[in-house]
Design an enzyme around this catalytic site. Structure first.
Site, short mmCIF file in Angstrom:
data_model
loop_
_atom_site.label_atom_id
_atom_site.label_comp_id
_atom_site.label_asym_id
_atom_site.label_seq_id
_atom_site.Cartn_x
_atom_site.Cartn_y
_atom_site.Cartn_z
N GLU A 52 -9.73 6.67 4.29
CA GLU A 52 -9.44 7.29 3.01
C GLU A 52 -10.67 7.41 2.10
O GLU A 52 -10.84 8.42 1.43
CB GLU A 52 -8.34 6.51 2.28
CG GLU A 52 -7.06 6.37 3.07
CD GLU A 52 -6.36 7.70 3.32
OE1 GLU A 52 -6.59 8.65 2.55
OE2 GLU A 52 -5.59 7.80 4.29
N ILE A 57 0.86 -1.18 0.00
CA ILE A 57 0.00 0.00 0.00
C ILE A 57 0.89 1.23 0.00
O ILE A 57 1.72 1.41 0.90
CB ILE A 57 -0.92 0.02 1.23
CG1 ILE A 57 -1.84 -1.22 1.21
CG2 ILE A 57 -1.75 1.30 1.26
CD1 ILE A 57 -2.62 -1.42 2.50
N PHE A 58 0.73 2.09 -1.01
CA PHE A 58 1.57 3.28 -1.15
C PHE A 58 0.90 4.49 -0.52
O PHE A 58 -0.24 4.84 -0.85
CB PHE A 58 1.84 3.56 -2.63
CG PHE A 58 2.61 4.83 -2.88
CD1 PHE A 58 3.93 4.95 -2.46
CD2 PHE A 58 2.03 5.91 -3.54
CE1 PHE A 58 4.65 6.12 -2.69
CE2 PHE A 58 2.73 7.08 -3.78
CZ PHE A 58 4.05 7.18 -3.35
N GLY A 59 1.61 5.14 0.40
CA GLY A 59 1.13 6.35 1.04
C GLY A 59 1.99 7.54 0.66
O GLY A 59 3.22 7.43 0.63
N TYR A 60 1.36 8.66 0.37
CA TYR A 60 2.09 9.86 -0.04
C TYR A 60 1.62 11.11 0.71
O TYR A 60 2.09 12.21 0.46
CB TYR A 60 1.93 10.07 -1.55
CG TYR A 60 0.48 10.16 -1.99
CD1 TYR A 60 -0.16 11.38 -2.09
CD2 TYR A 60 -0.24 9.01 -2.27
CE1 TYR A 60 -1.48 11.47 -2.47
CE2 TYR A 60 -1.57 9.07 -2.65
CZ TYR A 60 -2.19 10.30 -2.75
OH TYR A 60 -3.51 10.36 -3.11
N GLY A 61 0.66 10.92 1.63
CA GLY A 61 0.18 12.01 2.47
C GLY A 61 0.41 11.66 3.93
O GLY A 61 1.52 11.34 4.34
N SER A 62 -0.65 11.67 4.73
CA SER A 62 -0.50 11.37 6.15
C SER A 62 -0.05 9.94 6.42
O SER A 62 0.50 9.65 7.49
CB SER A 62 -1.81 11.64 6.89
OG SER A 62 -2.85 10.81 6.41
#
Length: 222
Positions: free
Chosen positions: A115, A35-40
């Site tokens: 999300e 799972i790619f996260g780019y914010g919080s």
């Protein structure tokens, strides 16, 4: 710091997606999901995972174009949070988390609330390049807010976005905290990690912050 998760009085959750072939799998471990996260998610995943790797996805740029009426804003004053914009020359840095076995369904159920239900994001498959092994890309799931969702705010000048961020707060804290934590993460990634949009908003905030509150309060927020 408060968690980016559902409060007790949040609306009913929708059914969590069932892990299946619709989600990206990698040959090395077909039972695992990245799972790619780019914010919080880069600093507060709030779900159990087996591994995490810093890296980037190509073909996307990060933009503060999604409105947030829960975590970092309210119905009257929506905050600004990030989404991914398709951009042939873009590159977005973040963190990929590997979930395995029972972790998969639990993570997806949690993220569906955080999300999708509360944030307005949809899922998308992306190709993630680990910082320590860019020649070994991984398929990953990312949460992306599209212009079709009701919370989408769209483009605005960086100065206007900075003004909005300085004025907003939600259940998870001040919108400014979100911005600065993301900026801190990018600095840790090294000089190769560039995000001109993020940097411009941070610069604008630095100029405006003393005008929004007394010096001691400004320093406390930073």
């Amino acid at each position: 710091m408060k968690q980016e998760s559902a409060a007790p009085n949040t609306p009913p959750t929708s059914q969590s997606p069932t892990p299946s072939a619709q989600f990206p799998r990698n040959d090395g471990d077909p039972q695992a999901l990245w799972i790619f996260g780019y914010g919080s998610l880069v600093w507060r995943p709030d779900f159990a995972y087996s591994d995490s790797r810093v890296g980037f996805v190509r073909g996307y740029s990060r933009r503060f174009w999604q409105g947030d009426t829960f975590h970092r804003g309210s119905d009257k004053m929506p905050g600004r949070v990030v989404t991914l914009l398709e951009d042939h020359e873009g590159c977005t840095w973040g963190v990929a988390y590997q979930v395995q076995g029972e972790q998969v369904s639990k993570a997806l159920k949690y993220l569906n609330v955080r999300e999708a239900v509360l944030g307005g994001y949809d899922t998308k498959e992306v190709t993630f390049y680990p910082q320590d092994a860019p020649d070994q890309p991984l398929k990953a799931l990312a949460y992306v807010a599209t212009p079709q969702n009701p919370g989408y705010l769209g483009p605005a000048p960086e100065e206007a976005i900075a003004t909005q961020i300085l004025a907003c707060r939600g259940f998870s804290g001040h919108n400014l905290e979100y911005l600065l934590r993301l900026a801190d993460f990018m600095q840790l990634c090294g000089p190769q990690a560039q995000d001109e949009h993020l940097a411009a908003i941070v610069d604008a905030v630095g100029t405006m912050l003393p005008c929004f509150c007394p010096t001691e309060q400004a320093l406390a927020l930073v």
